[in-house]
Design an enzyme around this catalytic site. Structure first.
Site, short mmCIF file in Angstrom:
data_model
loop_
_atom_site.label_atom_id
_atom_site.label_comp_id
_atom_site.label_asym_id
_atom_site.label_seq_id
_atom_site.Cartn_x
_atom_site.Cartn_y
_atom_site.Cartn_z
N GLN A 71 4.70 -5.27 -4.76
CA GLN A 71 5.62 -4.14 -4.76
C GLN A 71 6.65 -4.24 -5.89
O GLN A 71 6.82 -5.28 -6.51
CB GLN A 71 6.33 -4.06 -3.41
CG GLN A 71 5.40 -3.71 -2.26
CD GLN A 71 6.14 -3.48 -0.97
OE1 GLN A 71 6.27 -4.35 -0.14
NE2 GLN A 71 6.64 -2.26 -0.80
N HIS A 72 7.30 -3.12 -6.12
CA HIS A 72 8.51 -2.98 -6.95
C HIS A 72 8.29 -3.04 -8.46
O HIS A 72 9.18 -2.65 -9.21
CB HIS A 72 9.56 -4.04 -6.61
CG HIS A 72 9.83 -4.22 -5.16
ND1 HIS A 72 10.10 -3.17 -4.33
CD2 HIS A 72 9.86 -5.33 -4.39
CE1 HIS A 72 10.30 -3.63 -3.10
NE2 HIS A 72 10.15 -4.92 -3.11
N ASP A 227 1.71 -4.52 -0.77
CA ASP A 227 1.06 -5.69 -0.17
C ASP A 227 1.48 -5.94 1.27
O ASP A 227 0.65 -6.27 2.12
CB ASP A 227 1.29 -6.93 -1.04
CG ASP A 227 2.74 -7.15 -1.45
OD1 ASP A 227 3.64 -6.42 -0.97
OD2 ASP A 227 2.99 -8.06 -2.26
#
Length: 463
Positions: A71-72, A227
């Site tokens: 992520q991110h 995830d």
């Protein structure tokens, strides 16, 4: 047999699983490594994906595919779909100061919690965009669209160069800092705030199990997810289950019907992959704490566990605060680790090994406390990730957490969750398919609150 594929593009590698759509049984798999570092050229993900697909025997016979990914990460594209600069990953802490400024500019942590359920930290995409605007303004000027690793990989599978074809899901969008899982809407004003008045396109947010396109070989493409949401889907996590994942990062999350709102910024108000919510706490220091301690002691992981389990609970007063890479929760990006309480009688490899395991678990236990403060019920802990292979971690966890710990059989749960989503997308049903439950072991122990009390007295002084 109808086959589906799940892709896990993590920080360290790309895994591809091919499963039976009806049962979830693994048919074949492949893997390839990603480069080290906290920024990476997305083309490296594409190359690793191609290698992993080939290692898995190809996907020509697969009916549907979904992607789970770290992520991110900030992926910036120009108006031709070309990557503007290497992607910044979640664990790149250069954006820590930018996060602080963004919090102040909107009016504080409560304002961010109310707006999107997420208070910016260095890891969050919105903070990385502010860093880009301030540090690399020419790159910010070129940025026509912003997406995440999962979004970009799915876009590559679709084979289009049209920015309008970028798609994501609630689970991924909720980790950006400019999408609210509570309202299911983007906040373009916050995106513009991050970019110092610039605008950029963002992926459309697909519904759970929506068909967002087709792969180059004609397979149905599911929406994919982050995830943590993929792992929760693989585990079929229900209310009362708290998922603790000990990987590169430490993650504590739970599936709920209610969006989180934590002005302290400890709990991120993320969404899951089924239309519900996934309040989540993330630490930077997890399995690599065990790696580092094993290296310091010159032992392998089996011996590290043997040493830790030979020492008494509480490590004879020895406390390790494992902020080896700074820390995200609590937000201390510049902190360092510490070992406190050294005496002659606890200056042994066994005590140090035990202190490392207990310190890692205490940080995660604090995450569980933050979820409880948001109204999450804790019936049991599902312990997963590479760190869960540690016998010491498994046996000590229920004592530190104060709750039963269930350890599913080791598996690639992000990729399995992506497979399950692909099967769901293919089936077009209201709920995900019911797959056979993963074999698991249950661990119980008497709580040891004194271990956490001693850790709390040590941890706040760091950073």
């Amino acid at each position: 047999m109808t086959l589906v594929a799940g892709i896990d593009s993590s920080t360290q590698s790309c895994k591809v699983l091919v499963c039976d759509a009806d049962t979830g049984q693994l048919v074949r798999e492949g893997k390839a490594s990603h480069p080290d570092g906290t920024e990476v050229d997305p083309q490296e993900w594409a190359r690793a994906l191609d290698t992993a697909i080939a290692a898995a025997g190809g996907l020509d016979d697969v009916a549907a595919v979904s992607v789970g990914a770290q992520q991110h990460g900030m992926v910036c594209l120009d108006d031709t779909g070309t990557v503007v600069r290497p992607a910044l990953l979640w664990n790149d802490t250069r954006s820590a100061e930018a996060a602080t400024h963004l919090v102040e500019e909107l009016g504080g942590t409560q304002a961010w919690a109310d707006a999107v359920g997420v208070v910016p930290l260095a890891a969050i995409t919105v903070s990385k965009l502010r860093w880009l605007a301030d540090t690399e303004p020419a790159h910010a000027d070129r940025t026509a669209a912003v997406c995440l690793p999962h979004d970009w990989i799915g876009w590559q599978l679709d084979g289009t160069r049209d920015l309008d074809a970028l798609a994501t899901d609630r689970g991924e969008a909720s980790g950006t800092g400019y999408f609210s899982a509570a309202t299911n809407t983007y906040r373009p004003d916050l995106l513009s705030l991050a970019l110092r008045g610039r605008s950029a396109a963002v992926p459309r947010v697909a519904a759970p199990s929506e068909r967002i396109g087709e792969t180059r070989w004609g397979a149905v493409l599911g929406p994919g997810t982050g995830d943590n949401a993929a792992a929760a889907l693989a585990l079929d996590a229900q209310e009362g289950d708290v998922v603790v994942s000990v990987g590169t990062s430490g993650v504590v999350s739970a599936v709920t019907e209610t969006a989180a709102n934590d002005p302290g910024g400890f709990v991120a108000g993320f969404a899951d992959a089924t239309g519900r919510h996934l309040p989540l706490v993330c630490t930077l220091n997890a399995a690599r704490v065990l790696d580092a301690t094993a290296s310091m002691l010159g032992v392998d992981h089996d011996e590290l566990s043997r040493l830790a389990l030979s020492a008494p609970s509480g490590s004879g007063g020895l406390v390790m605060v494992p902020y080896f890479e700074g820390e995200r929760t609590p937000n201390r990006p510049n902190a360092t680790g510490s070992i406190e309480g050294l005496r002659l009688d606890n200056s042994t490899p066994a005590h140090l090994a035990r202190a490392a395991v207990e310190g890692l678990l205490c940080g995660l236990a604090a995450g569980i406390d933050h979820l409880i403060a948001q109204g999450v019920a804790v019936r049991r802990i599902l312990l997963v990730g590479g760190g869960a292979r540690s016998r010491a971690l498994r046996e000590i966890a229920p004592a530190v957490f104060g709750a039963p710990v269930v350890v599913p059989e080791p598996g690639e749960y992000v990729a399995i969750g992506a497979c399950r989503q692909a099967a769901w997308t293919l089936a077009g049903t209201a709920e995900p398919p019911k797959w056979d439950a993963t074999p698991a072991q249950r661990y119980e122990a008497d709580p040891t609150p004194e271990v956490r009390d001693r850790y709390r007295r040590s941890a706040p002084v760091r950073g």
